[in-house]
Design a protein around this motif. Structure first.
Motif, PDB file in Angstrom:
ATOM      1  N   ILE A 325       0.843  -1.204   0.000  1.00  0.00           N
ATOM      2  CA  ILE A 325       0.000   0.000   0.000  1.00  0.00           C
ATOM      3  C   ILE A 325       0.874   1.247   0.000  1.00  0.00           C
ATOM      4  CG2 ILE A 325      -1.597   1.350   1.449  1.00  0.00           C
ATOM      5  CD1 ILE A 325      -2.843  -1.385   2.277  1.00  0.00           C
ATOM      6  N   GLN A 326       1.999   1.167   0.686  1.00  0.00           N
ATOM      7  CA  GLN A 326       2.915   2.306   0.759  1.00  0.00           C
ATOM      8  C   GLN A 326       3.723   2.505  -0.518  1.00  0.00           C
ATOM      9  OE1 GLN A 326       4.968   0.893   4.385  1.00  0.00           O
ATOM     10  NE2 GLN A 326       4.462   2.877   5.283  1.00  0.00           N
ATOM     11  N   VAL A 351      -8.463  -0.866  10.521  1.00  0.00           N
ATOM     12  CA  VAL A 351      -8.258   0.039  11.656  1.00  0.00           C
ATOM     13  C   VAL A 351      -6.790   0.042  12.090  1.00  0.00           C
ATOM     14  CG1 VAL A 351      -8.811   0.451  14.085  1.00  0.00           C
ATOM     15  CG2 VAL A 351     -10.632  -0.153  12.480  1.00  0.00           C
ATOM     16  N   GLY A 352      -6.185  -1.155  12.156  1.00  0.00           N
ATOM     17  CA  GLY A 352      -4.785  -1.242  12.563  1.00  0.00           C
ATOM     18  C   GLY A 352      -3.851  -0.509  11.606  1.00  0.00           C
ATOM     19  N   MET A 353      -4.090  -0.685  10.303  1.00  0.00           N
ATOM     20  CA  MET A 353      -3.252  -0.012   9.303  1.00  0.00           C
ATOM     21  C   MET A 353      -3.451   1.498   9.337  1.00  0.00           C
ATOM     22  SD  MET A 353      -3.532  -2.564   6.005  1.00  0.00           S
ATOM     23  CE  MET A 353      -2.908  -4.242   6.036  1.00  0.00           C
ATOM     24  N   CYS A 354      -4.691   1.931   9.545  1.00  0.00           N
ATOM     25  CA  CYS A 354      -4.962   3.373   9.636  1.00  0.00           C
ATOM     26  C   CYS A 354      -4.223   3.980  10.821  1.00  0.00           C
ATOM     27  CB  CYS A 354      -6.461   3.635   9.765  1.00  0.00           C
ATOM     28  SG  CYS A 354      -7.393   3.350   8.249  1.00  0.00           S
ATOM     29  N   GLN A 355      -4.203   3.262  11.934  1.00  0.00           N
ATOM     30  CA  GLN A 355      -3.500   3.757  13.116  1.00  0.00           C
ATOM     31  C   GLN A 355      -2.002   3.889  12.847  1.00  0.00           C
ATOM     32  OE1 GLN A 355      -4.996   4.940  15.962  1.00  0.00           O
ATOM     33  NE2 GLN A 355      -2.904   5.708  16.211  1.00  0.00           N
ATOM     34  N   ILE A 356      -1.444   2.913  12.121  1.00  0.00           N
ATOM     35  CA  ILE A 356      -0.019   2.992  11.768  1.00  0.00           C
ATOM     36  C   ILE A 356       0.243   4.235  10.922  1.00  0.00           C
ATOM     37  CG2 ILE A 356       1.857   1.883  10.498  1.00  0.00           C
ATOM     38  CD1 ILE A 356       0.618  -0.814  11.245  1.00  0.00           C
ATOM     39  N   SER A 357      -0.660   4.502   9.974  1.00  0.00           N
ATOM     40  CA  SER A 357      -0.467   5.687   9.113  1.00  0.00           C
ATOM     41  C   SER A 357      -0.501   6.970   9.938  1.00  0.00           C
ATOM     42  CB  SER A 357      -1.528   5.726   8.003  1.00  0.00           C
ATOM     43  OG  SER A 357      -2.802   6.048   8.530  1.00  0.00           O
ATOM     44  N   PHE A 358      -1.322   6.996  11.004  1.00  0.00           N
ATOM     45  CA  PHE A 358      -1.331   8.149  11.907  1.00  0.00           C
ATOM     46  C   PHE A 358      -0.004   8.242  12.649  1.00  0.00           C
ATOM     47  CE2 PHE A 358      -6.066   8.213  11.686  1.00  0.00           C
ATOM     48  CZ  PHE A 358      -6.227   9.576  11.449  1.00  0.00           C
ATOM     49  N   ASP A 359       0.458   7.094  13.170  1.00  0.00           N
ATOM     50  CA  ASP A 359       1.717   7.081  13.921  1.00  0.00           C
ATOM     51  C   ASP A 359       2.887   7.517  13.051  1.00  0.00           C
ATOM     52  OD1 ASP A 359       0.273   6.155  16.076  1.00  0.00           O
ATOM     53  OD2 ASP A 359       0.846   4.047  15.794  1.00  0.00           O
ATOM     54  N   ALA A 364      -1.018  10.397   2.935  1.00  0.00           N
ATOM     55  CA  ALA A 364      -1.189   9.785   1.609  1.00  0.00           C
ATOM     56  C   ALA A 364      -1.484   8.291   1.745  1.00  0.00           C
ATOM     57  CB  ALA A 364       0.065  10.007   0.761  1.00  0.00           C
ATOM     58  N   THR A 365      -0.824   7.650   2.726  1.00  0.00           N
ATOM     59  CA  THR A 365      -1.093   6.229   2.970  1.00  0.00           C
ATOM     60  C   THR A 365      -2.506   6.033   3.489  1.00  0.00           C
ATOM     61  OG1 THR A 365       1.245   5.810   3.475  1.00  0.00           O
ATOM     62  CG2 THR A 365      -0.344   4.181   4.244  1.00  0.00           C
ATOM     63  N   LEU A 366      -2.950   6.914   4.398  1.00  0.00           N
ATOM     64  CA  LEU A 366      -4.317   6.818   4.924  1.00  0.00           C
ATOM     65  C   LEU A 366      -5.335   6.986   3.803  1.00  0.00           C
ATOM     66  CD1 LEU A 366      -6.275   6.589   7.274  1.00  0.00           C
ATOM     67  CD2 LEU A 366      -6.071   9.065   7.620  1.00  0.00           C
ATOM     68  N   GLU A 367      -5.069   7.922   2.920  1.00  0.00           N
ATOM     69  CA  GLU A 367      -5.992   8.154   1.795  1.00  0.00           C
ATOM     70  C   GLU A 367      -6.117   6.900   0.924  1.00  0.00           C
ATOM     71  OE1 GLU A 367      -6.716  11.466  -1.751  1.00  0.00           O
ATOM     72  OE2 GLU A 367      -4.791  11.414  -0.675  1.00  0.00           O
ATOM     73  N   ARG A 368      -5.005   6.237   0.682  1.00  0.00           N
ATOM     74  CA  ARG A 368      -5.048   5.024  -0.142  1.00  0.00           C
ATOM     75  C   ARG A 368      -5.709   3.866   0.607  1.00  0.00           C
ATOM     76  NH1 ARG A 368      -0.050   2.296  -3.603  1.00  0.00           N
ATOM     77  NH2 ARG A 368      -1.398   1.673  -5.334  1.00  0.00           N
ATOM     78  N   LEU A 369      -5.445   3.768   1.899  1.00  0.00           N
ATOM     79  CA  LEU A 369      -6.086   2.725   2.704  1.00  0.00           C
ATOM     80  C   LEU A 369      -7.603   2.825   2.601  1.00  0.00           C
ATOM     81  CD1 LEU A 369      -3.875   2.794   5.942  1.00  0.00           C
ATOM     82  CD2 LEU A 369      -4.367   0.755   4.579  1.00  0.00           C
ATOM     83  N   ILE A 370      -8.108   4.049   2.743  1.00  0.00           N
ATOM     84  CA  ILE A 370      -9.560   4.256   2.655  1.00  0.00           C
ATOM     85  C   ILE A 370     -10.063   3.866   1.270  1.00  0.00           C
ATOM     86  CG2 ILE A 370     -11.374   6.012   2.671  1.00  0.00           C
ATOM     87  CD1 ILE A 370      -9.610   7.539   4.765  1.00  0.00           C
ATOM     88  N   ARG A 371      -9.307   4.243   0.251  1.00  0.00           N
ATOM     89  CA  ARG A 371      -9.742   3.989  -1.133  1.00  0.00           C
ATOM     90  C   ARG A 371      -9.824   2.496  -1.433  1.00  0.00           C
ATOM     91  NH1 ARG A 371      -6.071   6.807  -3.403  1.00  0.00           N
ATOM     92  NH2 ARG A 371      -4.697   5.214  -4.303  1.00  0.00           N
ATOM     93  N   VAL A 372      -8.794   1.734  -1.049  1.00  0.00           N
ATOM     94  CA  VAL A 372      -8.778   0.311  -1.413  1.00  0.00           C
ATOM     95  C   VAL A 372      -9.692  -0.523  -0.509  1.00  0.00           C
ATOM     96  CG1 VAL A 372      -6.513   0.382  -2.516  1.00  0.00           C
ATOM     97  CG2 VAL A 372      -6.648  -0.066  -0.052  1.00  0.00           C
ATOM     98  N   PHE A 373      -9.730  -0.198   0.780  1.00  0.00           N
ATOM     99  CA  PHE A 373     -10.603  -0.970   1.668  1.00  0.00           C
ATOM    100  C   PHE A 373     -12.077  -0.675   1.394  1.00  0.00           C
ATOM    101  CE2 PHE A 373      -6.926  -2.116   4.237  1.00  0.00           C
ATOM    102  CZ  PHE A 373      -7.312  -3.341   4.786  1.00  0.00           C
ATOM    103  N   ILE A 383     -14.949   3.189   7.781  1.00  0.00           N
ATOM    104  CA  ILE A 383     -14.603   3.898   6.551  1.00  0.00           C
ATOM    105  C   ILE A 383     -14.973   5.377   6.687  1.00  0.00           C
ATOM    106  CG2 ILE A 383     -15.070   4.155   4.086  1.00  0.00           C
ATOM    107  CD1 ILE A 383     -13.459   1.684   4.582  1.00  0.00           C
ATOM    108  N   GLU A 384     -16.220   5.638   7.069  1.00  0.00           N
ATOM    109  CA  GLU A 384     -16.679   7.025   7.215  1.00  0.00           C
ATOM    110  C   GLU A 384     -15.893   7.764   8.290  1.00  0.00           C
ATOM    111  OE1 GLU A 384     -20.782   9.585   8.125  1.00  0.00           O
ATOM    112  OE2 GLU A 384     -20.850   7.394   8.013  1.00  0.00           O
ATOM    113  N   PHE A 385     -15.607   7.051   9.405  1.00  0.00           N
ATOM    114  CA  PHE A 385     -14.850   7.674  10.492  1.00  0.00           C
ATOM    115  C   PHE A 385     -13.492   8.159   9.990  1.00  0.00           C
ATOM    116  CE2 PHE A 385     -11.544   7.203  13.736  1.00  0.00           C
ATOM    117  CZ  PHE A 385     -11.996   8.091  14.717  1.00  0.00           C
ATOM    118  N   TYR A 386     -12.771   7.298   9.274  1.00  0.00           N
ATOM    119  CA  TYR A 386     -11.426   7.673   8.828  1.00  0.00           C
ATOM    120  C   TYR A 386     -11.461   8.650   7.654  1.00  0.00           C
ATOM    121  CZ  TYR A 386      -9.142   4.575  12.111  1.00  0.00           C
ATOM    122  OH  TYR A 386      -8.683   4.003  13.275  1.00  0.00           O
ATOM    123  N   GLU A 387     -12.524   8.642   6.892  1.00  0.00           N
ATOM    124  CA  GLU A 387     -12.675   9.682   5.862  1.00  0.00           C
ATOM    125  C   GLU A 387     -12.755  11.063   6.514  1.00  0.00           C
ATOM    126  OE1 GLU A 387     -14.960   7.637   2.048  1.00  0.00           O
ATOM    127  OE2 GLU A 387     -16.167   8.253   3.787  1.00  0.00           O
TER     128      GLU A 387
END
Length: 412
Positions: A325-326, A351-359, A364-373, A383-387
């Motif tokens: 993803i990265q 959720v775990g991957m999104c948290q890593i992107s925050f850390d 850009a990684t979070l944006e792609r995570l939302i798009r593919v998941f 999905i809506e929460f992280y958007e």
């Protein structure tokens, strides 16, 4: 139980976990796979009496005794003693904090020792998807398989070796069993996440003259605690001490590689993970460490190749998928989606991957995570929460950028 050189062992282990499973023609692989799956269920159930029926360490004790590896004063073949040890082994195996439980298991190789004995090489994954590799010695008795010895290949510790070392040290009075219990207790605290207490417990026995095998375990405990506490330099020093005392400990090379990656010493990480592969296998963990190192070095193509190899080795390796993803180009989302579809617990991974992107502070990684998941679990509430979180993040970045680079008055 036969003696083997470290070189012989590593050759057999790496071969057993290669691309193709090696199974002696006279062995029924499906039968062994079925037994290991049932063993896993029995271990996970925590029903000690039920698990005990699948164990028989009589053969192990008899062999150790014959080879002179247990002092004569210990009557280890006494039926009551064997019954007690079987129960102790079952209790240890079924403790969820000791790392012996698994969610899935794959038999990779089965080698025949005799008409009713085999050694089984397998790898397992726990509830967090963390892989471990094993050797299980099985004996057929009354038409059913029983375990008489086992080795955690990642750690490099075999049950029979621990037994022989303990009896030898107890026989010459060089080991205080209460001190050994303190060491075991430290590992229990690590498993429970009580790191400060584990460190204090390890310090209690820091001056004890343990046999090399147990001393390596002590340093292993330090290495794990230091890494979990975010002290990679200390973790590496402890890991190297553990390896000096027990060179057959691949997981310490893996830990050192991870620590070097965290420190940005990527070439050293690659060297360490290559040592891991020489002793164990080029598995998903190996490819993940190489992928992270190459990504750190800016060698994106090599990083992608490593992560793809990791996913090929283990399609459920979420960490390697996160690496893709990265690194994969934006026009290759379909490859990522294909991998995500194979994951179990997709919302949890998301959720775990999104948290890593925050850390890691990588919007850009979070944006792609939302798009593919979103293509795989479109109705998941996360999905809506992280958007919304991404939107706030982008707005904050835009505001910060405006403060640093204000728009010239004439453009306004």
């Amino acid at each position: 139980i036969t003696q083997e050189s470290t070189t012989e062992k590593h050759e057999e282990v790496t071969q057993s976990f290669g691309q193709d499973a090696i199974v002696d023609s006279e062995v029924n692989l499906e039968e062994i796979q079925s037994f290991m799956e049932q063993l896993g269920r029995d271990i996970k159930s925590g029903e000690v009496d039920k698990l005990t029926r699948s164990l028989d360490i009589r053969l192990m004790m008899s062999s150790l005794k014959q080879q002179g590896m247990i002092p004569k004063q210990f009557n280890v073949l006494d039926p009551e003693f064997l019954k007690m040890m079987n129960k102790k082994m079952a209790t240890r195996l079924s403790d969820p904090l000791t790392g012996w439980t698994w969610e899935r298991v794959e038999v990779r190789s089965v080698r025949k020792i005799s008409d009713d004995e085999v050694v089984c090489y397998c790898r397992s994954w726990d509830t967090d998807g963390i892989p471990m590799k094993w050797r299980w010695w099985l004996m057929k008795s009354s038409q059913s398989w029983k375990v008489y010895d086992v080795e955690n290949l990642d750690v490099g510790i075999r049950f029979s070796t621990i037994m022989a070392t303990t009896f030898q040290a107890a026989g010459n009075s060089s080991l205080n069993l209460s001190e050994l219990q303190s060491l075991v207790g430290a590992f229990q605290l690590v498993a429970e996440g009580r790191l400060d207490e584990a460190l204090a417990q390890l310090d209690l026995v820091k001056d004890v003259k343990f046999p090399p095998l147990f001393d390596s375990m002590r340093w292993m405990g330090y290495a794990v605690v230091y890494q979990e506490q975010g002290e990679p330099e200390e973790a590496i020093l402890a890991a190297k001490k553990a390896i000096e005392l027990n060179s057959d400990s691949p997981i310490m090379h893996l830990l050192a590689a991870k620590s070097y990656n965290l420190m940005g010493e990527y070439e050293s990480a690659i060297k360490e993970i290559d040592f891991y592969a020489q002793k164990l296998a080029k598995d998903s963990s190996y490819h993940l460490m190489r992928g992270d190192a190459f990504q750190g070095l800016g060698e994106t193509d090599k990083a992608i190749e490593a992560y793809q190899a990791g996913v090929k080795d283990d399609p459920l390796s979420g960490d390697n998928i996160y690496g893709l993803i990265q690194t994969l180009p934006k026009d290759q989302d379909d490859l990522i989606i294909e991998s995500i579809e194979k994951l179990t617990d997709k919302p949890e991974w998301f959720v775990g991957m999104c948290q890593i992107s925050f850390d890691e502070e990588t919007p850009a990684t979070l944006e792609r995570l939302i798009r593919v998941f979103k293509e795989v679990i479109p109705d998941d509430d996360n999905i809506e929460f992280y958007e919304n979180e991404l939107k706030l993040w982008q707005e904050e970045e835009a505001a910060t950028d405006l403060e640093i680079n204000p728009v010239p008055t004439e453009e306004l």
